[in-house]
Design an enzyme around this catalytic site. Structure first.
Site, PDB file in Angstrom:
ATOM      1  CG  ASP A 167     -97.073 142.337  23.839  1.00  0.00           C
ATOM      2  OD1 ASP A 167     -97.282 143.187  22.956  1.00  0.00           O
ATOM      3  OD2 ASP A 167     -96.651 141.187  23.583  1.00  0.00           O
TER       4      ASP A 167
ATOM      5  CD  GLU B 294     -98.645 137.324  22.304  1.00  0.00           C
ATOM      6  OE1 GLU B 294     -97.858 137.735  23.185  1.00  0.00           O
ATOM      7  OE2 GLU B 294     -98.781 136.117  22.026  1.00  0.00           O
TER       8      GLU B 294
ATOM      9  CE  LYS C  65     -95.882 141.991  20.521  1.00  0.00           C
ATOM     10  NZ  LYS C  65     -95.967 140.604  20.989  1.00  0.00           N
TER      11      LYS C  65
ATOM     12  CE  LYS D  63     -95.882 133.971  22.476  1.00  0.00           C
ATOM     13  NZ  LYS D  63     -97.146 134.297  23.159  1.00  0.00           N
TER      14      LYS D  63
ATOM     15  CB  VAL E  80     -94.773 142.077  30.313  1.00  0.00           C
ATOM     16  CG1 VAL E  80     -94.538 142.952  31.531  1.00  0.00           C
ATOM     17  CG2 VAL E  80     -96.164 142.329  29.737  1.00  0.00           C
ATOM     18  CB  THR E  81     -92.797 138.212  29.832  1.00  0.00           C
ATOM     19  OG1 THR E  81     -92.599 137.314  28.727  1.00  0.00           O
ATOM     20  CG2 THR E  81     -94.201 138.075  30.349  1.00  0.00           C
TER      21      THR E  81
ATOM     22  CB  CYS F 161     -93.421 139.816  23.737  1.00  0.00           C
ATOM     23  SG  CYS F 161     -94.612 138.539  23.305  1.00  0.00           S
TER      24      CYS F 161
ATOM     25  CD  GLN G 270     -71.416 136.794  23.244  1.00  0.00           C
ATOM     26  OE1 GLN G 270     -70.776 136.480  22.245  1.00  0.00           O
ATOM     27  NE2 GLN G 270     -72.628 136.335  23.488  1.00  0.00           N
TER      28      GLN G 270
HETATM   29  C1  C5J Z   1     -95.478 138.254  25.877  1.00  0.00           C
HETATM   30  C2  C5J Z   1     -96.134 135.970  26.164  1.00  0.00           C
HETATM   31  N1  C5J Z   1     -95.999 139.456  25.632  1.00  0.00           N
HETATM   32  N2  C5J Z   1     -95.341 135.806  27.227  1.00  0.00           N
HETATM   33  N3  C5J Z   1     -96.243 137.186  25.571  1.00  0.00           N
HETATM   34  O1  C5J Z   1     -94.384 138.138  26.388  1.00  0.00           O
HETATM   35  O2  C5J Z   1     -96.768 135.046  25.738  1.00  0.00           O
END
Ligand code: C5J
Length: 222
Positions: free
Chosen positions: A24, A72, A129, A132, A157-158, A162, A202
Site C-alpha cells: 500500500d 488498498e 485489496k 487491511k 505502510v502502515t 495493513c 517470543q
Molecule cells: C493501511 C490503513 N494500508 N492504515 N491502511 O495500513 O488504513
C-alpha cells in the site's frame, strides 16, 4: 541456506523461494489530500520509508526475485466496501468521497496509485485489496504457491495496520515472514516500534525483522 542477519535470530531462506511484498505505498496514504490525511494523520511520518523500500525493490529486481505490490482500493461502486468501513471516522471525507486526489481509496483514482518512486515494473504483480490484510478477498493465497514463494520480505505502510495484518495472515498460512524495519512506517512512530517488537517477540511469534542493509547484503551474496 542463505541467511539474513535479523531479529530475533538469523532468517534462513531458500534462494529461489523468497519474494518481496510492498504493502500500500499509495498516494492516498503518503501524499497530502489522501485517505491518511483525511483521517487526521500526519503524513510526514511515512515519507522516510520510500527510499529504503526503493533500495529493497532494486535488490530483488537485480536478483530477479518476485516482487508483489498491493494497493488498498475499492471498486468504484463501493460494493466491496462494508458499510462499517465506509462510515468509520468523524471527518468530513469518507471512502468514496471526492477529495483532492480524486475519490478516496477508490480504484482508478489518482490517490489509489502507488507513489512514483516505487512504481511497479510491467512484469510485477499488483494486487488490489479491499481490506487491511492482503489475503482477504484477493488472489494472493493462490498466487504465492504458483510463484514457488515460501519466504516473504515485507515493506510498506502502515506498519501496525495493513503490514502487520498481512504478515499475520501470511504467518498463519505457513509463510516465513521478515519485516524490513526501515522500509515500513506508521503515522504513529510509537505504534511502529511496538508493532515490530510484538512481531519478533517470543522468538519470532509472527516472524523476523531486519534493516534493509542486511537484506541487501544477503541478496548481494546469492
Ligand atoms: C493501511 C490503513 N494500508 N492504515 N491502511 O495500513 O488504513
Amino acid at each position: 541456506m542463505p541467511t539474513i542477519a535479523a531479529r530475533p535470530y538469523d532468517f534462513a531462506f531458500p534462494a529461489r523461494g523468497l519474494g518481496l511484498i510492498v504493502i500500500d505505498m499509495q498516494r492516498d496514504f503518503l501524499e497530502p489530500g489522501g485517505f491518511g490525511e483525511a483521517l487526521g494523520n500526519d503524513i510526514g511520518h511515512l515519507a522516510g520509508a520510500i527510499a529504503p523500500a526503493r533500495r529493497l525493490l532494486a535488490a530483488f529486481r537485480a536478483r530477479k526475485l518476485p516482487v508483489i505490490h498491493t494497493r488498498e482500493a475499492h471498486l468504484p461502486d463501493l460494493s466491496d466496501c462494508p458499510p462499517a468501513k465506509r462510515q468509520r471516522g468523524r471527518g468530513s471525507l469518507h471512502i468514496g468521497d471526492a477529495g483532492p486526489l480524486g475519490r478516496i481509496l477508490v480504484d482508478g483514482e489518482p490517490g489509489s496509485a502507488i507513489v512514483p518512486e516505487l512504481a511497479p515494473l510491467p512484469d510485477e504483480l499488483v494486487i488490489r485489496k479491499p481490506g487491511k490484510g492482503a489475503f482477504h478477498a484477493t488472489s494472493l493465497g493462490r498466487i504465492l504457491p504458483q510463484l514457488g514463494i515460501s519466504h516473504l520480505v515485507f515493506a510498506g505502510v502502515t506498519t501496525e495496520v495493513c503490514v502487520q495484518t498481512t504478515m499475520r495472515e501470511a504467518n498463519d498460512r505457513g509463510y516465513e515472514c521478515l519485516l524490513a524495519e526501515d522500509a515500513t512506517a506508521s503515522y504513529f512512530p510509537a505504534f511502529k516500534l511496538a508493532a515490530v517488537e510484538m512481531l519478533v517477540a517470543q522468538d519470532g511469534i509472527v516472524g523476523w525483522a531486519a534493516p534493509v542493509e542486511a537484506i541487501e547484503t544477503a541478496l548481494g551474496a546469492l
